[in-house]
Design an enzyme around this catalytic site. Structure first.
Site, PDB file in Angstrom:
ATOM      1  N   ARG A   1       2.053   6.803 -20.051  1.00 25.56           N
ATOM      2  CA  ARG A   1       0.692   6.544 -20.605  1.00 25.56           C
ATOM      3  C   ARG A   1       0.292   5.397 -19.684  1.00 25.56           C
ATOM      4  O   ARG A   1       0.757   4.314 -19.460  1.00 25.56           O
ATOM      5  CB  ARG A   1       0.654   6.319 -22.043  1.00 25.56           C
ATOM      6  CG  ARG A   1      -0.582   6.443 -22.622  1.00 25.56           C
ATOM      7  CD  ARG A   1      -0.802   6.182 -24.106  1.00 25.56           C
ATOM      8  NE  ARG A   1      -0.011   5.088 -24.327  1.00 25.56           N
ATOM      9  CZ  ARG A   1      -0.321   4.492 -25.796  1.00 25.56           C
ATOM     10  NH1 ARG A   1      -1.106   5.157 -26.475  1.00 25.56           N
ATOM     11  NH2 ARG A   1       0.141   3.423 -26.140  1.00 25.56           N
TER      12      ARG A   1
ATOM     13  N   ASP B   1     -11.016   7.884 -36.446  1.00 24.72           N
ATOM     14  CA  ASP B   1     -10.259   6.760 -36.028  1.00 24.72           C
ATOM     15  C   ASP B   1     -10.484   6.440 -34.536  1.00 24.72           C
ATOM     16  O   ASP B   1     -10.263   6.900 -33.593  1.00 24.72           O
ATOM     17  CB  ASP B   1      -8.645   7.051 -36.056  1.00 24.72           C
ATOM     18  CG  ASP B   1      -7.787   5.892 -35.610  1.00 24.72           C
ATOM     19  OD1 ASP B   1      -8.165   4.869 -35.171  1.00 24.72           O
ATOM     20  OD2 ASP B   1      -6.568   5.985 -36.455  1.00 24.72           O
TER      21      ASP B   1
ATOM     22  N   TYR C   1      -6.937  -5.134 -31.575  1.00 28.41           N
ATOM     23  CA  TYR C   1      -5.884  -5.646 -30.628  1.00 28.41           C
ATOM     24  C   TYR C   1      -5.755  -4.722 -29.275  1.00 28.41           C
ATOM     25  O   TYR C   1      -4.951  -5.025 -28.636  1.00 28.41           O
ATOM     26  CB  TYR C   1      -4.518  -5.775 -31.352  1.00 28.41           C
ATOM     27  CG  TYR C   1      -3.920  -4.577 -32.037  1.00 28.41           C
ATOM     28  CD1 TYR C   1      -3.414  -3.664 -31.392  1.00 28.41           C
ATOM     29  CD2 TYR C   1      -3.937  -4.530 -33.366  1.00 28.41           C
ATOM     30  CE1 TYR C   1      -2.627  -2.540 -32.014  1.00 28.41           C
ATOM     31  CE2 TYR C   1      -3.590  -3.484 -34.175  1.00 28.41           C
ATOM     32  CZ  TYR C   1      -2.832  -2.599 -33.364  1.00 28.41           C
ATOM     33  OH  TYR C   1      -2.211  -1.346 -34.239  1.00 28.41           O
ATOM     34  N   LYS C   2      -6.391  -3.667 -29.276  1.00 28.46           N
ATOM     35  CA  LYS C   2      -6.417  -2.558 -28.322  1.00 28.46           C
ATOM     36  C   LYS C   2      -7.333  -2.912 -27.217  1.00 28.46           C
ATOM     37  O   LYS C   2      -7.424  -4.057 -26.567  1.00 28.46           O
ATOM     38  CB  LYS C   2      -6.360  -1.171 -28.691  1.00 28.46           C
ATOM     39  CG  LYS C   2      -5.036  -0.922 -29.323  1.00 28.46           C
ATOM     40  CD  LYS C   2      -5.221   0.331 -29.990  1.00 28.46           C
ATOM     41  CE  LYS C   2      -3.675   0.903 -30.646  1.00 28.46           C
ATOM     42  NZ  LYS C   2      -3.661   1.859 -31.460  1.00 28.46           N
TER      43      LYS C   2
ATOM     44  N   PHE D   1      -2.090  10.185 -34.275  1.00 35.29           N
ATOM     45  CA  PHE D   1      -1.248   8.960 -34.132  1.00 35.29           C
ATOM     46  C   PHE D   1      -0.586   9.215 -35.526  1.00 35.29           C
ATOM     47  O   PHE D   1      -1.143   9.346 -36.479  1.00 35.29           O
ATOM     48  CB  PHE D   1      -2.249   7.751 -34.127  1.00 35.29           C
ATOM     49  CG  PHE D   1      -1.261   6.459 -33.987  1.00 35.29           C
ATOM     50  CD1 PHE D   1      -0.783   6.129 -32.807  1.00 35.29           C
ATOM     51  CD2 PHE D   1      -0.737   5.897 -35.054  1.00 35.29           C
ATOM     52  CE1 PHE D   1       0.001   5.141 -32.397  1.00 35.29           C
ATOM     53  CE2 PHE D   1      -0.264   4.478 -34.836  1.00 35.29           C
ATOM     54  CZ  PHE D   1       0.409   4.337 -33.611  1.00 35.29           C
TER      55      PHE D   1
HETATM   56  C1  LIG Z   1      -2.811   2.171 -32.519  1.00 38.40           C
HETATM   57  C2  LIG Z   1      -3.318   3.057 -33.625  1.00 38.40           C
HETATM   58  C3  LIG Z   1      -3.113   2.827 -34.795  1.00 38.40           C
HETATM   59  C4  LIG Z   1      -2.549   1.566 -35.433  1.00 38.40           C
HETATM   60  O1  LIG Z   1      -2.412   1.337 -36.813  1.00 38.40           O
HETATM   61  P1  LIG Z   1      -2.163   0.064 -37.504  1.00 38.40           P
HETATM   62  O2  LIG Z   1      -2.277   0.186 -38.445  1.00 38.40           O
HETATM   63  O3  LIG Z   1      -2.691  -1.009 -36.587  1.00 38.40           O
HETATM   64  O4  LIG Z   1      -0.638  -0.252 -36.888  1.00 38.40           O
HETATM   65  C5  LIG Z   1      -3.676   3.583 -35.866  1.00 38.40           C
HETATM   66  N1  LIG Z   1      -4.292   4.986 -35.323  1.00 38.40           N
HETATM   67  C6  LIG Z   1      -4.421   5.129 -34.153  1.00 38.40           C
HETATM   68  C7  LIG Z   1      -5.024   6.440 -33.570  1.00 38.40           C
HETATM   69  C8  LIG Z   1      -3.996   4.333 -32.994  1.00 38.40           C
HETATM   70  O5  LIG Z   1      -3.892   4.688 -31.918  1.00 38.40           O
END
Ligand SMILES: *Cc1c(COP(=O)(O)O)cnc(C)c1O
Length: 432
Positions: A391, A217, A242-243, A138
């Site tokens: 997705r 992560d 939030y996911k 990401f």
């Molecule tokens: C969604 C996601 C994030 C989001 O990071 P934020 O700081 O909440 O914007 C980070 N890393 C991964 C792998 C994600 O899927």
């Protein structure tokens, strides 16, 4: 819709309906408020609204804030909320109490974890200055590593210190890259785009054998797949609420730090909430000797309170049942797309192997953006990720087998009629 012979599938909707009726997780659907006419395949990006969340929000705002005012830091347990929720969340991650805190954002927490790991290496492995991460990670995970390396290099410019971010494409490249210069390996347990999943225990072992530290992560893993941070011997983990944990838009993230590292070095965002005694208002910094060290400043209490409602739902579900249903639904989705939507140019990018799959499924198609826009217009909400990837988050808490069937039928209709090629579907939104 009747299938032509080559589109024949081994299952039909009636059979799936029967399976849904016997599903021990079926009742969890009632714990979420999903709009009518929506098939929600994006819970891996923003989980839906739990039934209890509105009431909890009203309580926090009206009673705790409105009536309790500043007293609520004590009387409503606001001050303890980050660690109390961290302990709850830790139960989903194979963590012990006192190892997890809900705080800040995933990006910020990754910065803190990376910085802390590099500080440890300055003592345990001086000269180890390489951060290894995935090219397909990401983006924020790469950006944060780059930003930290840049900061350290600018500070250490006079002494010639050079931190470096090294990108690898797969496990064999990762293993080959591990060496005497590796400080830390930072990976996403489940890849946000493809849904492919690393073997956490095997990677931790290889990373440790090379003398490096492992950061995970868990953004697309927490609440989606079984995670065993201690049993797999990880060093640090971060992730979103939030996911799959349904904490609400922008709800605070979490950080987990293996107990063996917690009181070794402080992290650079050494705000007062990470102090050993924040309300002594001491002149100089002394870090808390526990996971509170990884907080920074005052926490977003109204947003954080929402995390608990979603978390309680996940905690009341059996993770093994969730995983089994997730694999069943993702298998079903793949099979139905590949049979009922055959010949329309969709290519699976998610691993077929169960051990290598998270809880979302992605297909590549040159018209990916427009196809997803057409699907969303018809109530099937997934999302689009560059390049060309459709997705679909397959969340077993509130999706049924018939939901999967119905979604694929709508995808089939969109492809069959070519309606996705209408001009309106190629207009890009700011958020995809
Ligand atoms: C969604 C996601 C994030 C989001 O990071 P934020 O700081 O909440 O914007 C980070 N890393 C991964 C792998 C994600 O899927």
């Amino acid at each position: 819709m009747g299938g032509t012979p080559e589109m024949e599938t081994v299952v039909g909707r009636e059979e799936l309906e029967l399976l849904d009726q016997q599903d021990p997780l079926d009742s969890f659907r009632e714990q979420f408020l999903l709009p009518d006419g929506v098939l929600y395949l994006d819970g891996n990006s923003l989980g839906p609204l739990p039934v209890g969340a509105t009431e909890r929000a009203a309580e926090v705002v009206t009673t705790e804030w409105g009536q309790g005012l500043i007293r609520s830091w004590n009387s409503a347990g606001w001050f303890e909320m980050p660690t109390r929720l961290g302990d709850k969340l830790g139960r989903l991650l194979g963590a012990n109490p006192g190892e997890t805190v809900v705080t800040d954002t995933t990006s910020l927490n990754l910065f803190k974890a990376l910085a802390s790991a590099l500080r440890i290496q300055q003592v345990d492995g001086p000269g180890r200055r390489v951060i290894i991460t995935e090219r397909d990670n990401f983006p924020t995970d790469i950006y944060i590593a780059e930003g930290l390396a840049d900061l350290l290099n600018s500070v250490g410019a006079e002494s010639g210190t050079t931190y470096e971010v090294k990108l690898v494409d797969n496990e064999s490249e990762l293993r080959a890259a591990l060496g005497g210069d590796t400080a830390v390996v930072s990976l996403s347990h489940v890849n946000y785009r493809t849904g492919s999943m690393w073997d956490m225990a095997a990677i931790n072992e290889a990373v440790h054998q090379a003398g490096a530290l492992a950061i995970w992560d868990l953004a697309h893993a927490a609440g989606a797949v079984p995670v065993e941070l201690n049993a797999s011997n990880a060093d640090y983990a971060v992730g979103c609420t939030y996911k799959y944990l349904n904490g609400g838009p922008g709800s605070p993230a979490f950080i987990w730090v293996n107990a063996r590292h917690q009181d070794r070095f402080w992290q650079p965002l050494s705000g007062w909430w990470s102090h050993a005694a924040p309300f002594e208002m001491a002149q100089s910094y002394a870090p808390a000797n526990d996971v509170r060290r990884f907080m920074c400043g005052t926490q977003p209490i109204t947003s954080m309170a929402m995390v608990e409602t979603g978390l309680d739902i996940s905690l009341s579900a059996d993770m093994n049942l969730l995983r089994a249903k997730s694999l069943e639904l993702t298998d079903l989705f793949i099979e139905l797309v590949e049979t009922r939507c055959a010949g329309y140019g969709l290519t699976l990018v998610t691993p077929r192997e169960h051990a290598q799959r998270g809880s979302h499924v992605s297909f590549q198609h040159p018209g990916g953006y427009a196809i997803m826009a057409a699907l969303i217009d018809r109530g099937v909400i997934g999302d689009y990720r560059e390049p060309e990837v459709l997705r679909f988050g397959i969340t077993p808490l509130y999706l049924s087998r018939t939901d999967i069937w119905d979604s694929v039928e709508i995808l089939r209709e969109v492809l069959h009629t070519g309606s996705w090629q209408r001009e309106e579907y190629s207009v890009r939104n700011a958020v995809t």
